[in-house]
Write a protein that holds these residues in place. Sequence first.
Motif, PDB file in Angstrom:
ATOM      1  N   TYR A 129       0.847  -1.190   0.000  1.00  0.00           N
ATOM      2  CA  TYR A 129       0.000   0.000   0.000  1.00  0.00           C
ATOM      3  C   TYR A 129       0.883   1.240   0.000  1.00  0.00           C
ATOM      4  O   TYR A 129       1.915   1.282   0.686  1.00  0.00           O
ATOM      5  N   VAL A 130       0.475   2.256  -0.756  1.00  0.00           N
ATOM      6  CA  VAL A 130       1.222   3.513  -0.774  1.00  0.00           C
ATOM      7  C   VAL A 130       1.383   3.986   0.675  1.00  0.00           C
ATOM      8  O   VAL A 130       0.414   4.014   1.437  1.00  0.00           O
ATOM      9  N   GLY A 131       2.604   4.300   1.040  1.00  0.00           N
ATOM     10  CA  GLY A 131       2.911   4.723   2.403  1.00  0.00           C
ATOM     11  C   GLY A 131       3.549   3.645   3.249  1.00  0.00           C
ATOM     12  O   GLY A 131       4.080   3.936   4.328  1.00  0.00           O
ATOM     13  N   ASN A 132       3.542   2.392   2.798  1.00  0.00           N
ATOM     14  CA  ASN A 132       4.138   1.308   3.580  1.00  0.00           C
ATOM     15  C   ASN A 132       5.657   1.308   3.361  1.00  0.00           C
ATOM     16  O   ASN A 132       6.205   0.500   2.613  1.00  0.00           O
ATOM     17  N   ARG A 133       6.318   2.238   4.028  1.00  0.00           N
ATOM     18  CA  ARG A 133       7.756   2.432   3.843  1.00  0.00           C
ATOM     19  C   ARG A 133       8.576   1.235   4.309  1.00  0.00           C
ATOM     20  O   ARG A 133       9.597   0.915   3.714  1.00  0.00           O
ATOM     21  N   ALA A 134       8.131   0.570   5.374  1.00  0.00           N
ATOM     22  CA  ALA A 134       8.904  -0.571   5.883  1.00  0.00           C
ATOM     23  C   ALA A 134       8.940  -1.708   4.861  1.00  0.00           C
ATOM     24  O   ALA A 134      10.005  -2.265   4.576  1.00  0.00           O
ATOM     25  N   SER A 135       7.792  -2.046   4.302  1.00  0.00           N
ATOM     26  CA  SER A 135       7.737  -3.113   3.304  1.00  0.00           C
ATOM     27  C   SER A 135       8.512  -2.712   2.050  1.00  0.00           C
ATOM     28  O   SER A 135       9.250  -3.514   1.474  1.00  0.00           O
ATOM     29  N   ALA A 136       8.347  -1.452   1.632  1.00  0.00           N
ATOM     30  CA  ALA A 136       9.088  -0.969   0.464  1.00  0.00           C
ATOM     31  C   ALA A 136      10.589  -1.021   0.717  1.00  0.00           C
ATOM     32  O   ALA A 136      11.356  -1.360  -0.181  1.00  0.00           O
ATOM     33  N   GLY A 137      11.000  -0.723   1.926  1.00  0.00           N
ATOM     34  CA  GLY A 137      12.413  -0.796   2.264  1.00  0.00           C
ATOM     35  C   GLY A 137      12.966  -2.205   2.140  1.00  0.00           C
ATOM     36  O   GLY A 137      14.079  -2.412   1.653  1.00  0.00           O
ATOM     37  N   VAL A 138      12.177  -3.194   2.562  1.00  0.00           N
ATOM     38  CA  VAL A 138      12.603  -4.592   2.419  1.00  0.00           C
ATOM     39  C   VAL A 138      12.750  -4.938   0.936  1.00  0.00           C
ATOM     40  O   VAL A 138      13.777  -5.493   0.510  1.00  0.00           O
ATOM     41  N   ALA A 139      11.733  -4.623   0.144  1.00  0.00           N
ATOM     42  CA  ALA A 139      11.782  -4.940  -1.289  1.00  0.00           C
ATOM     43  C   ALA A 139      12.974  -4.230  -1.951  1.00  0.00           C
ATOM     44  O   ALA A 139      13.685  -4.815  -2.769  1.00  0.00           O
ATOM     45  N   ARG A 140      13.180  -2.982  -1.607  1.00  0.00           N
ATOM     46  CA  ARG A 140      14.288  -2.198  -2.176  1.00  0.00           C
ATOM     47  C   ARG A 140      15.642  -2.830  -1.821  1.00  0.00           C
ATOM     48  O   ARG A 140      16.498  -3.010  -2.675  1.00  0.00           O
ATOM     49  N   ARG A 141      15.819  -3.182  -0.535  1.00  0.00           N
ATOM     50  CA  ARG A 141      17.089  -3.791  -0.101  1.00  0.00           C
ATOM     51  C   ARG A 141      17.278  -5.194  -0.670  1.00  0.00           C
ATOM     52  O   ARG A 141      18.403  -5.675  -0.786  1.00  0.00           O
ATOM     53  N   ALA A 142      16.176  -5.872  -1.039  1.00  0.00           N
ATOM     54  CA  ALA A 142      16.258  -7.213  -1.638  1.00  0.00           C
ATOM     55  C   ALA A 142      16.542  -7.147  -3.138  1.00  0.00           C
ATOM     56  O   ALA A 142      16.661  -8.185  -3.785  1.00  0.00           O
ATOM     57  N   GLY A 143      16.640  -5.921  -3.692  1.00  0.00           N
ATOM     58  CA  GLY A 143      17.045  -5.774  -5.084  1.00  0.00           C
ATOM     59  C   GLY A 143      15.933  -5.554  -6.081  1.00  0.00           C
ATOM     60  O   GLY A 143      16.181  -5.504  -7.288  1.00  0.00           O
ATOM     61  N   PHE A 144      14.689  -5.407  -5.614  1.00  0.00           N
ATOM     62  CA  PHE A 144      13.581  -5.166  -6.532  1.00  0.00           C
ATOM     63  C   PHE A 144      13.731  -3.801  -7.196  1.00  0.00           C
ATOM     64  O   PHE A 144      14.269  -2.866  -6.603  1.00  0.00           O
ATOM     65  N   THR A 145      13.231  -3.697  -8.405  1.00  0.00           N
ATOM     66  CA  THR A 145      13.213  -2.436  -9.150  1.00  0.00           C
ATOM     67  C   THR A 145      11.814  -1.848  -9.050  1.00  0.00           C
ATOM     68  O   THR A 145      10.827  -2.520  -9.385  1.00  0.00           O
ATOM     69  N   TYR A 146      11.726  -0.614  -8.588  1.00  0.00           N
ATOM     70  CA  TYR A 146      10.443   0.069  -8.468  1.00  0.00           C
ATOM     71  C   TYR A 146       9.866   0.297  -9.859  1.00  0.00           C
ATOM     72  O   TYR A 146      10.548   0.777 -10.757  1.00  0.00           O
TER      73      TYR A 146
END
Length: 192
Positions: A129-146
């Motif tokens: 969900y927009v605003g879920n910075r913690a989950s986005a941080g995990v995905a970002r650190r795991a190498g996902f491309t936004y």
Amino acid sequence: MQPFVLESSRVRLEVPRTADTVAIHEACQDPELQRFTTVPVPYTFEDAQYFVSQTVERSWLTGREYIWGLREQGSSLCLGIVSIRLLHHDIGFWSAPEARGRGLMTEAVRLVTDWAFSEGLSDVKWEGYVGNRASAGVARRAGFTYTGTGPGLQPDRERRHPACWQARLLPGDDTSTKPGWPLETLPGADAP
């Protein structure tokens, strides 16, 4: 498919079991977890029992979704849940408050995506969900491309498809942190 374990030197992913019901129930009382997931609210002990005894078992039996409980190596305490749904190749996860900020979920997500690619999946998608910075941080650190913002694949509690940040990981992608994520997902980032 029969449940199996994924593990690294720090984490162990294994099927949630009856003994995890209390930990799952307690974690799902967290307001942030309730805000950014589809767990029932209020989340009762019976909800946790149903999840462990029915949802998890059915998901493995049908092969539509594989669900693991996150544990630190050497501990039996379930600190979170990570799963991959095979229809859309999407990964979902949550951590108990005491497990956040320690890199455990990032490592768990890497284990699941590595396994998925070894099984031939063409990609793995993440959405939060927009605003879920913690989950986005995990995905970002795991190498996902936004990849942008759009309606979520999975319906929320009201059966709507809310706006979600979305990202994708491909086999062979460099799993280092990539630019392009919304600024607000970056811990410590200053506004321009």
